[in-house]
Write a protein that holds these residues in place. Structure first.
Motif, PDB file in Angstrom:
ATOM      1  N   ASP A  41       0.888  -1.096   0.397  1.00 26.43           N
ATOM      2  CA  ASP A  41       0.170   0.445  -0.261  1.00 26.43           C
ATOM      3  C   ASP A  41       0.629   1.402  -0.121  1.00 26.43           C
ATOM      4  O   ASP A  41       2.638   1.086   0.340  1.00 26.43           O
ATOM      5  CB  ASP A  41      -0.727   0.125   1.145  1.00 26.43           C
ATOM      6  CG  ASP A  41      -0.264  -0.641   2.361  1.00 26.43           C
ATOM      7  OD1 ASP A  41       0.991   0.751   2.364  1.00 26.43           O
ATOM      8  OD2 ASP A  41      -0.005  -1.116   3.566  1.00 26.43           O
ATOM      9  N   ARG A  62      -4.715   2.513  -7.007  1.00 27.28           N
ATOM     10  CA  ARG A  62      -5.709   2.821  -5.843  1.00 27.28           C
ATOM     11  C   ARG A  62      -5.178   1.672  -4.828  1.00 27.28           C
ATOM     12  O   ARG A  62      -5.006  -0.106  -5.225  1.00 27.28           O
ATOM     13  CB  ARG A  62      -6.804   1.737  -6.250  1.00 27.28           C
ATOM     14  CG  ARG A  62      -8.059   3.492  -7.013  1.00 27.28           C
ATOM     15  CD  ARG A  62      -9.388   2.378  -7.339  1.00 27.28           C
ATOM     16  NE  ARG A  62      -9.705   3.400  -8.299  1.00 27.28           N
ATOM     17  CZ  ARG A  62     -11.870   3.127  -8.370  1.00 27.28           C
ATOM     18  NH1 ARG A  62     -11.852   2.281  -8.832  1.00 27.28           N
ATOM     19  NH2 ARG A  62     -12.158   3.726  -9.524  1.00 27.28           N
ATOM     20  N   ASP A  67      -3.469   5.730  -0.603  1.00 30.43           N
ATOM     21  CA  ASP A  67      -3.798   5.270  -2.240  1.00 30.43           C
ATOM     22  C   ASP A  67      -2.207   6.350  -2.824  1.00 30.43           C
ATOM     23  O   ASP A  67      -1.215   6.709  -2.238  1.00 30.43           O
ATOM     24  CB  ASP A  67      -4.618   6.331  -3.137  1.00 30.43           C
ATOM     25  CG  ASP A  67      -5.112   6.629  -3.129  1.00 30.43           C
ATOM     26  OD1 ASP A  67      -3.823   8.042  -2.993  1.00 30.43           O
ATOM     27  OD2 ASP A  67      -5.973   7.745  -2.783  1.00 30.43           O
TER      28      ASP A  67
END
Length: 221
Positions: A41, A62, A67
């Motif tokens: 992430d 995404r 993000d």
């Protein structure tokens, strides 16, 4: 690939392990590219950049927790030397606009052929933009139509403005040199001066900043 003789350090940031593995395998044959870390992430990508100081991050848009757009903003704010290229499944002008505004140097799709991906990475590492001319002109049109965000652009010479116009259309250093009948070395000097005057880290951000300053007129349909 990059013709410099050095090995460039990359981080892959994507929340899908299969995608990360696929990108790593695609790049494995390139002797001057080394994947030194993987992030699930944006937060992990940010932390890895602090720890490893890579040359380039291949960033999904995404992802959970943070993000790719926010991660790119923070990475570029903390270490402008690190380049970020978005690798996404979303072929969207809006995503492109947000990505380059966040600080991304390029934007490619996940289904891009291997050699096209490698070429895009090479262009980013050379300080060029892998955006094609059509995408670049869409981006500049959108930014220019919004109008200048500042009334005090830095002074540019006539040559620099010509180079900036071509740079913003996605032309390479060689193409700019050929169009203006100057040497590649002279084109690089102009681009370096443009980047310094605009206070940005790469030519993609130079095009964005120039459009925001009203230095590039809206493209005609």
């Amino acid at each position: 690939m990059t013709e410099t003789g050095r090995v460039y350090r990359l981080i892959i940031a994507d929340d899908h392990e299969l995608v990360r593995t696929g990108l790593r395998n695609l790049l494995a044959p390139e002797p001057d590219l080394e994947v030194v870390g993987e992030a699930r992430d944006g937060q992990e990508a940010l932390e890895l950049c602090r720890e490893l100081e890579p040359d380039l991050v291949l960033m999904d848009v995404r992802m959970p927790r943070m993000d790719g757009l926010e991660a790119t903003r923070r990475i570029k704010r903390e270490n402008p030397r690190v380049s970020v290229m978005m690798v996404t499944m979303h072929e969207s002008e809006s995503y492109l606009l947000e990505a380059v505004r966040a600080g991304a140097a390029g934007y490619v799709l996940k289904d891009t052929p291997r050699q096209s991906l490698v070429n895009a990475i090479a262009r980013v590492l050379r300080g060029e933009s892998p955006l094609n001319q059509e995408l670049a002109m869409h981006l500049i049109r959108r930014l220019a139509e919004e109008g200048p965000r500042s009334s005090q652009p830095p002074p540019f010479s006539g040559w620099e403005l010509e180079v900036l116009r071509l740079l913003s259309q996605g032309y390479t250093n060689r193409e700019i040199a050929d169009i203006l009948a100057i040497s590649v070395g002279t084109a690089k000097v102009h681009i370096h001066n443009i980047i310094c005057k605009l206070g940005v880290s790469d030519r993609t951000q130079a095009a964005v900043r120039a459009a925001e300053l009203g230095l590039i007129p809206p493209a005609r349909e």
